[in-house]
Each structure stands twice: as C-alpha cells, then as structure tokens.
Write a protein that holds these residues in place. Structure first.
Motif, PDB file in Angstrom:
ATOM      1  N   SER A 116     -42.843  -1.256   9.501  1.00 32.84           N
ATOM      2  CA  SER A 116     -41.790  -0.231   9.476  1.00 32.84           C
ATOM      3  C   SER A 116     -40.463  -0.773   9.999  1.00 32.84           C
ATOM      4  O   SER A 116     -39.398  -0.420   9.500  1.00 32.84           O
ATOM      5  CB  SER A 116     -42.208   1.003  10.272  1.00 32.84           C
ATOM      6  N   LEU A 120     -37.187  -0.423   7.839  1.00 30.52           N
ATOM      7  CA  LEU A 120     -36.146   0.475   8.326  1.00 30.52           C
ATOM      8  C   LEU A 120     -34.817  -0.246   8.525  1.00 30.52           C
ATOM      9  O   LEU A 120     -33.819   0.106   7.928  1.00 30.52           O
ATOM     10  CB  LEU A 120     -36.575   1.139   9.644  1.00 30.52           C
ATOM     11  N   THR A 126     -35.935   4.489   2.785  1.00 26.85           N
ATOM     12  CA  THR A 126     -37.005   3.496   2.860  1.00 26.85           C
ATOM     13  C   THR A 126     -38.286   4.016   2.221  1.00 26.85           C
ATOM     14  O   THR A 126     -38.576   5.210   2.276  1.00 26.85           O
ATOM     15  CB  THR A 126     -37.304   3.136   4.335  1.00 26.85           C
ATOM     16  N   TRP A 144     -45.785   6.407   9.537  1.00 30.44           N
ATOM     17  CA  TRP A 144     -44.633   6.027   8.697  1.00 30.44           C
ATOM     18  C   TRP A 144     -43.867   7.260   8.246  1.00 30.44           C
ATOM     19  O   TRP A 144     -42.630   7.264   8.246  1.00 30.44           O
ATOM     20  CB  TRP A 144     -45.093   5.207   7.497  1.00 30.44           C
ATOM     21  N   GLN A 147     -41.607   8.510  10.834  1.00 31.11           N
ATOM     22  CA  GLN A 147     -40.409   7.670  10.969  1.00 31.11           C
ATOM     23  C   GLN A 147     -39.451   7.858   9.796  1.00 31.11           C
ATOM     24  O   GLN A 147     -38.479   7.137   9.656  1.00 31.11           O
ATOM     25  CB  GLN A 147     -40.818   6.195  11.066  1.00 31.11           C
ATOM     26  N   ILE A 149     -40.125   7.450   6.577  1.00 29.63           N
ATOM     27  CA  ILE A 149     -40.352   6.470   5.512  1.00 29.63           C
ATOM     28  C   ILE A 149     -41.227   7.143   4.452  1.00 29.63           C
ATOM     29  O   ILE A 149     -42.302   7.650   4.764  1.00 29.63           O
ATOM     30  CB  ILE A 149     -41.068   5.220   6.049  1.00 29.63           C
TER      31      ILE A 149
END
Length: 203
Positions: A116, A120, A126, A144, A147, A149
């Motif tokens: 990640s 990132l 992403t 993920w 975050q 993503i």
C-alpha cells in the motif's frame, strides 16, 4: 498535513487543472495468476495512450507482489514511470533486482504490508489488483479499502470464506461514506460472466 500533497492532487484532478494519475499494484501467485497479471499489464499498456487522450488519466503500474511457494516478493518502480512488460517478466523470473527501473522493496510478510505504501505515495487515486486465489492475501482487502485503495479482485476467498472477513470487507466499503474505496469483485462470480450486473439490472 501528511495528506496535503495527495489532497492537492485530488483537487487538481477534480477541476481538470492537471491530468489524473492512477497508481496500480498487482498481486500474482501461481503460473496462471502470473499470466493473468501479464495480460492485465498488457491491457493497461495498450489503453494508456487512449485513456490519456480521452480522459487525461495516466495509469502507472508501480508495484508487483509475486507470491511464491516459500515467500512473497514486492518489487516497485519506486515512484518512477509505469512498469513495462519486460520488467514484469524480470520480476517473475527473479531478475528484478538487476533491472534499472525496478527495485526489490521487501520479502516475506513485509511484501504485502508495504504494498500500500508503494501504491499510495502522493497520489489520490490508487488501485490494487489481486490476481490470486490466496486466503492470506484476501485478509488484506479490508485494510486496503480502509486506506482508500480500490480493490479489484479475482480472489473469491474474501467473500466465500470466513463470515467475519466478509463483514469486515463490507464495513470497509462504507468506511468513508460515499467517498469509500470500491471493492470490485464481479470477476469472482460465474467465471467472469456479468452475473452480478445482470441481477442488479433485473432487480
């Protein structure tokens, strides 16, 4: 403060003040997964110029995790341009540390933990593609998503395995309300036939 660079890039992209960069991570495992990852990378390469010309979107495949029998290996372009097919083949052939554009970042459990970070960087958009069928990797899907993503997965073990993991994924999909990352799992159903879309349309 730590997110200010990514926030600025997101605002620029939203108002078309600059082109949008989408950073991509790919996870591959068995020989079949590796071929799937290669086909994906080729598709991205083929579409790169068209997407840039039409939508001002720049795709950058910046990290690949190769999951072997003994340990995982993470290789990244280290913030450089998108990985080429030749570099991808070098990664899977074990020659990644000798290439000029890519470098070995981590091995073992650290490979998945640091993926990640490589994706990132300072980019607002992403995506991680999981081309495996690994239960170990599916456990990272909620993390993920939290975050921000997006996760595109051919790995159905996150949804068809542990009920706790499935619920964790569903919660992560709502972590940031309407701005939450997307969990795209259509290819895990019906051998990639558009079953989910058809059912939703019917409903």
């Amino acid at each position: 403060t730590s997110d200010s660079t990514r926030a600025l890039m997101a605002v620029h992209a939203a108002f078309r003040l600059s082109h949008t960069v989408v950073r991509i991570g790919i996870i591959v495992g068995t020989k079949m997964d590796a071929e799937l990852g290669r086909s994906l990378l080729k598709l991205l390469e083929d579409q790169r110029e068209k997407l840039m010309a039409t939508f001002e979107i720049e795709l950058q495949a910046t990290a690949v995790v190769s999951v072997g029998d003994k340990e995982e290996t993470l290789v990244s372009t280290n913030g450089g341009p998108s990985m080429t097919l030749k570099e991808y083949d070098d990664v899977l052939g074990g020659g990644a540390s000798q290439t000029t554009a890519t470098r070995l970042i981590a091995t073992g459990t650290e490979a998945l933990e640091k993926l990640s970070e490589c994706v990132l960087d300072d980019t607002a958009h992403t995506v991680i593609f999981d081309c495996t069928a690994s239960e170990t990797i599916s456990k990272y899907h909620p993390e993920w998503l939290k975050q921000n993503i997006h996760v595109i997965t051919a790995n159905n073990t996150g949804l068809s395995g542990s009920l706790d993991l499935r619920r964790e994924i569903e919660m992560a999909e709502m972590e940031h309300g309407k701005l939450s990352a997307k969990y795209l799992r259509v290819v895990t159903v019906g051998g990639a036939l558009p079953v989910i879309t058809s059912l939703r349309d019917l409903l």
